[in-house]
Enzyme design. Structure first.
Site, mmCIF file in Angstrom:
data_model
loop_
_atom_site.group_PDB
_atom_site.id
_atom_site.type_symbol
_atom_site.label_atom_id
_atom_site.label_comp_id
_atom_site.label_asym_id
_atom_site.label_seq_id
_atom_site.Cartn_x
_atom_site.Cartn_y
_atom_site.Cartn_z
ATOM 1 N N ASN A 9 0.830 -1.198 0.000
ATOM 2 C CA ASN A 9 0.000 0.000 0.000
ATOM 3 C C ASN A 9 0.877 1.265 0.000
ATOM 4 O O ASN A 9 1.440 1.640 1.028
ATOM 5 C CB ASN A 9 -0.905 -0.044 1.238
ATOM 6 C CG ASN A 9 -1.905 1.094 1.271
ATOM 7 O OD1 ASN A 9 -1.635 2.190 0.792
ATOM 8 N ND2 ASN A 9 -3.059 0.827 1.858
ATOM 9 N N ASN A 11 0.110 4.384 -0.167
ATOM 10 C CA ASN A 11 -0.384 5.461 0.701
ATOM 11 C C ASN A 11 0.125 5.319 2.130
ATOM 12 O O ASN A 11 0.501 6.289 2.778
ATOM 13 C CB ASN A 11 -1.911 5.480 0.714
ATOM 14 C CG ASN A 11 -2.468 5.972 -0.585
ATOM 15 O OD1 ASN A 11 -2.248 7.116 -0.972
ATOM 16 N ND2 ASN A 11 -3.160 5.102 -1.298
ATOM 17 N N GLU A 36 -0.723 -12.782 5.649
ATOM 18 C CA GLU A 36 -1.514 -12.565 6.859
ATOM 19 C C GLU A 36 -2.145 -13.852 7.354
ATOM 20 O O GLU A 36 -2.870 -14.511 6.625
ATOM 21 C CB GLU A 36 -2.630 -11.541 6.578
ATOM 22 C CG GLU A 36 -2.136 -10.108 6.518
ATOM 23 C CD GLU A 36 -3.268 -9.094 6.335
ATOM 24 O OE1 GLU A 36 -4.361 -9.292 6.905
ATOM 25 O OE2 GLU A 36 -3.054 -8.108 5.625
ATOM 26 N N ASP A 65 -0.380 -3.401 10.317
ATOM 27 C CA ASP A 65 -1.704 -3.888 9.992
ATOM 28 C C ASP A 65 -2.698 -2.930 10.640
ATOM 29 O O ASP A 65 -2.544 -2.569 11.809
ATOM 30 C CB ASP A 65 -1.897 -5.311 10.521
ATOM 31 C CG ASP A 65 -3.041 -6.014 9.797
ATOM 32 O OD1 ASP A 65 -3.118 -5.887 8.562
ATOM 33 O OD2 ASP A 65 -3.838 -6.692 10.457
ATOM 34 N N SER A 66 -3.686 -2.508 9.868
ATOM 35 C CA SER A 66 -4.655 -1.538 10.367
ATOM 36 C C SER A 66 -6.068 -2.059 10.195
ATOM 37 O O SER A 66 -6.321 -2.911 9.349
ATOM 38 C CB SER A 66 -4.519 -0.220 9.609
ATOM 39 O OG SER A 66 -3.241 0.324 9.811
ATOM 40 N N GLY A 141 -8.553 4.020 1.390
ATOM 41 C CA GLY A 141 -9.347 3.073 2.165
ATOM 42 C C GLY A 141 -10.639 3.695 2.684
ATOM 43 O O GLY A 141 -11.397 4.321 1.937
ATOM 44 N N ASP A 143 -10.991 6.213 4.664
ATOM 45 C CA ASP A 143 -10.859 7.623 5.065
ATOM 46 C C ASP A 143 -12.094 8.479 4.771
ATOM 47 O O ASP A 143 -12.478 9.296 5.608
ATOM 48 C CB ASP A 143 -9.621 8.258 4.410
ATOM 49 C CG ASP A 143 -8.333 7.861 5.115
ATOM 50 O OD1 ASP A 143 -8.400 7.419 6.285
ATOM 51 O OD2 ASP A 143 -7.255 7.995 4.503
ATOM 52 N N ARG A 169 -2.153 5.584 12.679
ATOM 53 C CA ARG A 169 -0.812 5.302 12.142
ATOM 54 C C ARG A 169 0.213 6.257 12.748
ATOM 55 O O ARG A 169 1.299 5.843 13.137
ATOM 56 C CB ARG A 169 -0.843 5.425 10.622
ATOM 57 C CG ARG A 169 0.468 5.098 9.919
ATOM 58 C CD ARG A 169 0.261 4.877 8.434
ATOM 59 N NE ARG A 169 -0.565 3.709 8.202
ATOM 60 C CZ ARG A 169 -1.846 3.757 7.819
ATOM 61 N NH1 ARG A 169 -2.434 4.910 7.558
ATOM 62 N NH2 ARG A 169 -2.535 2.655 7.680
HETATM 63 P P1 ITT Z 1 -0.455 -4.180 3.312
HETATM 64 O O1 ITT Z 1 -1.151 -5.295 4.018
HETATM 65 O O2 ITT Z 1 0.274 -4.604 2.093
HETATM 66 O O3 ITT Z 1 0.384 -3.333 4.225
HETATM 67 P P2 ITT Z 1 -3.182 -3.173 3.053
HETATM 68 O O4 ITT Z 1 -3.756 -1.958 2.418
HETATM 69 O O5 ITT Z 1 -3.756 -4.486 2.705
HETATM 70 O O6 ITT Z 1 -1.612 -3.152 2.774
HETATM 71 P P3 ITT Z 1 -4.072 -3.459 5.818
HETATM 72 O O7 ITT Z 1 -4.377 -4.910 5.701
HETATM 73 O O8 ITT Z 1 -3.374 -3.020 7.042
HETATM 74 O O9 ITT Z 1 -3.191 -2.951 4.604
HETATM 75 O O10 ITT Z 1 -5.360 -2.581 5.655
HETATM 76 C C1 ITT Z 1 -6.621 -3.039 5.947
HETATM 77 C C2 ITT Z 1 -7.638 -2.197 5.250
HETATM 78 O O11 ITT Z 1 -7.816 -1.003 5.993
HETATM 79 C C3 ITT Z 1 -7.306 -1.790 3.830
HETATM 80 O O12 ITT Z 1 -8.449 -2.013 3.032
HETATM 81 C C4 ITT Z 1 -6.998 -0.323 3.899
HETATM 82 O O13 ITT Z 1 -7.487 0.352 2.763
HETATM 83 C C5 ITT Z 1 -7.728 0.125 5.160
HETATM 84 N N1 ITT Z 1 -6.932 1.127 5.859
HETATM 85 C C6 ITT Z 1 -5.729 0.947 6.444
HETATM 86 N N2 ITT Z 1 -5.258 2.090 6.949
HETATM 87 C C7 ITT Z 1 -6.190 3.027 6.683
HETATM 88 C C8 ITT Z 1 -6.272 4.410 6.921
HETATM 89 O O14 ITT Z 1 -5.296 5.072 7.513
HETATM 90 N N3 ITT Z 1 -7.362 5.059 6.507
HETATM 91 C C9 ITT Z 1 -8.355 4.409 5.877
HETATM 92 N N4 ITT Z 1 -8.350 3.120 5.584
HETATM 93 C C10 ITT Z 1 -7.275 2.418 5.988
HETATM 94 NA NA NA Z 2 -3.555 -6.459 4.021
#
Ligand code: ITT
Ligand code: NA
Length: 185
Positions: A9, A11, A36, A65-66, A141, A143, A169
């Protein structure tokens, strides 16, 4: 020392790189998807992902991971946030939330740092609420449907610096920096 950030990602990497600049920490982007495991907590997921990545890259790295946790949905989607984004998306969440007055939600990030000596996880959380419509085209995502506490705007209506000030983050990264600066000195 340079630290790699392993994420698919861009961003995420941009937000982290901007935060790191303030502390003179250099981050390098490695564009790889994270492996994951299925688990209930972001901490457990990211720790596993980081160990797998470290075995390939073998230099200091962070992964994160978010997830978005919605109170009225018993904290769904949480660790399934990415899956929900790819399937029902923002519109799907707004539809589920139709007629639900409790809009409380939080975003959480778990960052894992790993090198040849240590594996450590740091977290950050921002409380807020789910908006009634999609607003703003900044960020990524979820946001455009998340309004952080004390604001009227969604993260989608904020620029990167503004979002970083509040964000899950940003908070998790600051926790990491607190550790890291004493760790390397
Ligand atoms: P990586 O696993 O490759 O790091 P990812 O985008 O899949 O990238 P995550 O699994 O951590 O990362 O993200 C889970 C979802 O949450 C994903 O659909 C993101 O778009 C969303 N997300 C993560 N951080 C966010 C943020 O700061 N604001 C809005 N949406 C977010
Ligand atoms: Na992911």
């Amino acid at each position: 020392v340079e630290i790699s950030v392993v994420t698919s990602n861009e961003n995420k990497f941009r937000e982290l790189a901007e935060l790191a600049k303030e502390y003179n920490i250099k981050l390098r982007w490695i564009n790889l998807p994270k492996v994951e495991i299925q688990a209930d907590s972001l901490e457990e997921i990211v720790r596993n992902s980081a160990i797998i990545a470290y075995n390939m890259i073998k230099s200091p790295l962070i992964m994160e991971d978010s997830g978005l946790f919605i109170e009225a949905l018993n904290n769904f989607p949480g660790p399934y946030t990415n899956y929900v984004r790819r399937t029902i998306g923002l519109e799907g969440i707004l539809k589920i939330m139709q007629g639900i007055e409790n809009r409380n939600a939080y975003f959480m990030t778990a960052i894992c740092y790993i090198d040849d000596k240590i594996v450590k996880v740091f977290t950050g959380k921002i409380n807020g609420r789910i908006s009634y419509s999609i607003r703003g085209d900044k960020g990524f995502g979820f946001d455009p449907i998340f309004i952080p506490e004390g604001e009227d705007r969604t993260f989608g209506e904020m620029n990167l610096e503004e979002k970083n000030k509040y964000s899950h983050r940003g908070k998790a990264f600051k926790e990491f920096v607190k550790f890291y600066l004493t760790y390397i000195s």
